[in-house]
Design a protein around this motif. Structure first.
Motif: not given
Ligand SMILES: C[S@@+](CC[C@H](N)C(=O)[O-])C[C@H]1O[C@@H](n2cnc3c(N)ncnc32)[C@H](O)[C@@H]1O
Length: 297
Positions: A251-270
């Motif tokens: 599940e962590d990989r699915a969420v991580k990929r979503f925040f990286i791949d979906d143009p509507a979202f940006t991963p937070w820093d960190p």
């Protein structure tokens, strides 16, 4: 720090919270919505995070859901507040709920994946390999098929694939063979004994993995998470902050990929944080948690 402490105090004082909420202070600090905003808790559970969010954001409105109607009833009784709408539903149905309740887009959302300690520690729910009870594992006991029935209808190969894919357990074939030999597998004890016969030696990890795999299949956890993620851009407002607590790598990989791949979202820093050593000491069940954070563009 003072806020984090007071938030912890609030969540501890909620009588339904026999589930110790994980990384409460970090989640409150991250989500921090504008006043009057809508905050969604997609996994109300024992109500610990929800209570903390409601205390920290007095001007906000809240929609909380949980697949488990018993959890919804308990939390609804305890957090009786006109700012809160709480509904028994899967988080993949949030878009329909927002529309039917006339709620707009959300400015903040939390998803604390998996199961609560309340569910795990109740032998009748069938989630724990260490407690004997019916092999059920449904979050909502009113619908779907209990784990015992699911196992009855599966071939040995299908069981092996399930244990390998969702449980990431290498001894999946011998475990599947013993499960098929032991059928009907009606209780958690029946399943635990079959796994122990297959692995011998140190069975705790294989037991956890097999029970996790079966729970994921019974509740269609990967499917519901995929549907939640694909719908998320549609019901979150620009600038919305979204937090996930994940407890295993799939599940962590699915969420991580979503925040990286979906143009509507940006991963937070960190992009993610782990519980502090002090939290893990206080609440060992938090040890595998990862807090994944993303922001809606
Ligand atoms: C880890 S607990 C949440 C604990 C909660 N954050 C608290 O502070 O008490 C996870 C909860 O998510 C619920 N759940 C699991 N899958 C769900 C889904 N697809 N939709 C809604 N709730 C779900 C479970 O029934 C369980 O109550």
């Amino acid at each position: 720090m003072a806020l984090q402490e007071s938030v912890r105090e609030v969540s501890r004082s909620v009588p339904v919270a026999r589930h110790e909420p994980v990384m409460v202070g970090e989640i409150v600090d991250f989500l921090r919505p504008a006043a009057q905003a809508l905050v969604v808790d997609g996994t109300a559970g024992g109500g610990g995070h929800l209570a903390a969010l409601m205390a920290a954001f007095p001007g906000a409105r809240f929609l909380a859901v949980d697949l488990d109607p018993e959890a919804v009833r308990r939390v609804g009784e305890t957090l009786d507040d006109e700012r809160l709408e709480i509904i028994a539903s899967g988080f993949d149905c949030i878009p329909e709920l927002l529309a039917s309740h006339g709620l707009g887009g959300a400015a903040a959302a939390l998803f604390d994946l998996g199961l609560s300690s309340i569910q795990l520690d109740d032998a009748e729910r069938g989630f724990a390999h260490s407690l004997d009870g019916p092999l059920d594992m449904r979050f909502d006991r009113g619908t779907g098929v209990p784990a015992s029935e699911l196992l009855e209808g599966m071939s040995e190969t299908e069981i092996a694939d399930l244990v390998y894919t969702f449980g990431q357990e290498g001894r999946s074939r011998s475990i599947a063979r013993e499960i098929v030999r032991a059928r009907p597998v009606e209780t958690t004890g029946d399943l635990a004994r079959a796994v122990c016969r297959a692995v011998r030696g140190r069975p705790v990890k294989p037991l956890s993995r097999v029970f996790q795999a079966l729970r994921m299949a019974v509740n269609d956890e990967p499917g519901r998470l995929a549907r939640l993620l694909s719908g998320l851009p549609g019901w979150t407002l620009p600038g919305a902050r979204v937090a996930f607590l994940t407890f295993h790598s799939l599940e962590d990989r699915a969420v991580k990929r979503f925040f990286i791949d979906d143009p509507a979202f940006t991963p937070w820093d960190p992009p993610w944080m782990a519980p502090s050593r002090e939290e893990i000491r206080r609440n060992p069940r938090s040890r595998s948690a990862k807090l994944r954070m993303g922001v809606r563009s």
